[in-house]
Design a protein around this motif. Structure first.
Motif, PDB file in Angstrom:
ATOM      1  N   LYS A 180       0.875  -1.186   0.000  1.00 24.23           N
ATOM      2  CA  LYS A 180       0.000   0.000   0.000  1.00 24.23           C
ATOM      3  C   LYS A 180       0.903   1.223   0.000  1.00 24.23           C
ATOM      4  CE  LYS A 180      -3.646   2.658   0.806  1.00 24.23           C
ATOM      5  NZ  LYS A 180      -4.930   2.691   0.214  1.00 24.23           N
ATOM      6  N   ARG A 181       0.724   2.064  -0.990  1.00 30.14           N
ATOM      7  CA  ARG A 181       1.458   3.326  -1.045  1.00 30.14           C
ATOM      8  C   ARG A 181       0.640   4.392  -0.309  1.00 30.14           C
ATOM      9  NH1 ARG A 181       5.677   2.238  -4.191  1.00 30.14           N
ATOM     10  NH2 ARG A 181       5.422   0.825  -5.948  1.00 30.14           N
ATOM     11  N   ASN A 182       1.346   5.294   0.313  1.00 30.65           N
ATOM     12  CA  ASN A 182       0.707   6.389   1.035  1.00 30.65           C
ATOM     13  C   ASN A 182       0.019   7.309   0.040  1.00 30.65           C
ATOM     14  OD1 ASN A 182       0.067   8.649   2.573  1.00 30.65           O
ATOM     15  ND2 ASN A 182       1.970   8.630   3.715  1.00 30.65           N
ATOM     16  N   PRO A 183      -1.289   7.458   0.146  1.00 31.45           N
ATOM     17  CA  PRO A 183      -1.976   8.345  -0.814  1.00 31.45           C
ATOM     18  C   PRO A 183      -1.550   9.807  -0.683  1.00 31.45           C
ATOM     19  CG  PRO A 183      -3.496   7.550   0.881  1.00 31.45           C
ATOM     20  CD  PRO A 183      -2.192   6.846   1.087  1.00 31.45           C
ATOM     21  N   LEU A 184      -0.931  10.170   0.421  1.00 32.00           N
ATOM     22  CA  LEU A 184      -0.466  11.547   0.621  1.00 32.00           C
ATOM     23  C   LEU A 184       0.948  11.791   0.122  1.00 32.00           C
ATOM     24  CD1 LEU A 184      -1.846  11.956   4.251  1.00 32.00           C
ATOM     25  CD2 LEU A 184      -2.964  12.589   2.103  1.00 32.00           C
ATOM     26  N   ALA A 185       1.661  10.708  -0.230  1.00 30.95           N
ATOM     27  CA  ALA A 185       3.044  10.835  -0.691  1.00 30.95           C
ATOM     28  C   ALA A 185       3.058  11.164  -2.179  1.00 30.95           C
ATOM     29  CB  ALA A 185       3.814   9.536  -0.444  1.00 30.95           C
ATOM     30  N   SER A 186       4.032  11.944  -2.546  1.00 31.52           N
ATOM     31  CA  SER A 186       4.142  12.300  -3.964  1.00 31.52           C
ATOM     32  C   SER A 186       5.047  11.333  -4.683  1.00 31.52           C
ATOM     33  CB  SER A 186       4.669  13.719  -4.114  1.00 31.52           C
ATOM     34  OG  SER A 186       5.872  13.881  -3.391  1.00 31.52           O
TER      35      SER A 186
END
Length: 186
Positions: A180-186
């Motif tokens: 799961k990638r952080n949805p807030l990370a660019s």
């Protein structure tokens, strides 16, 4: 960094305490089939409690297991954790020859058999994942399991993880990787 303490609608995620020895013995026996003497479980518990303090003093992420309690009764029904995970991304991406391991931050969960199938693992793991993304600002988290652990894969899906299958049967603990990638990370 302080040890994790979280609350959800039904659960409390908290550091283990000295008073949790009976809970630890039961959890390790019923969830992981570790049949050990209470003294051995006490060593694990002491190490876990000490790790909260030592990692905080070093400014390290709060890698550890945490108790999962029902808020309504205070009963300890399982554990979740932040664990170091080693992932060989090559085979998962179709590059079988690239078996190099890369360290990742992983999630772990386990609920006592009598309390399963009520969404507790997903609820506790979701709270922990949200903490890792919001507070520690991690770029991504992983979870690993075996191919036949359909329940754990279900938790991964409920966490919004993408499931990657290792084409090789070994290592057993790396047959399925949830990412799961952080949805807030660019």
């Amino acid at each position: 960094m302080k040890p994790v303490e979280l609350e959800t609608r039904r659960l409390r995620v908290r550091p283990f305490a000295d008073s949790d020895l009976e809970n630890c013995v039961r959890f390790r026996r019923e969830v992981f089939a570790i049949d050990e003497a209470p003294a051995t479980a006490a060593n694990w518990l002491r190490w876990t409690i000490d790790s909260y303090r030592e990692l905080a003093a070093l400014g390290q992420p709060p890698y550890a297991d945490y108790a999962v309690d029902l808020k309504a009764t205070g009963e300890c029904i399982g554990a979740v954790g932040i664990v170091p995970s080693m992932v060989a991304w090559g085979p998962l991406r179709g590059e079988a020859a690239d078996r190099r391991l890369r360290p990742e931050v992983g999630l772990f969960w386990g609920i006592l058999p009598g309390r399963r199938r009520r969404g507790y693992a997903s609820e506790a793991a979701q709270a922990l994942q949200a903490y890792l993304f919001a507070e520690l600002q991690l770029r991504q988290v992983v979870a690993t399991t075996e191919r036949d652990n359909i329940a754990s894969q279900g938790v991964m899906r409920r966490l919004g993880m993408r499931l990657l299958l290792n084409p090789a049967p070994e290592p057993r603990w790396l047959q399925v990787v949830g990412l799961k990638r952080n949805p807030l990370a660019s």
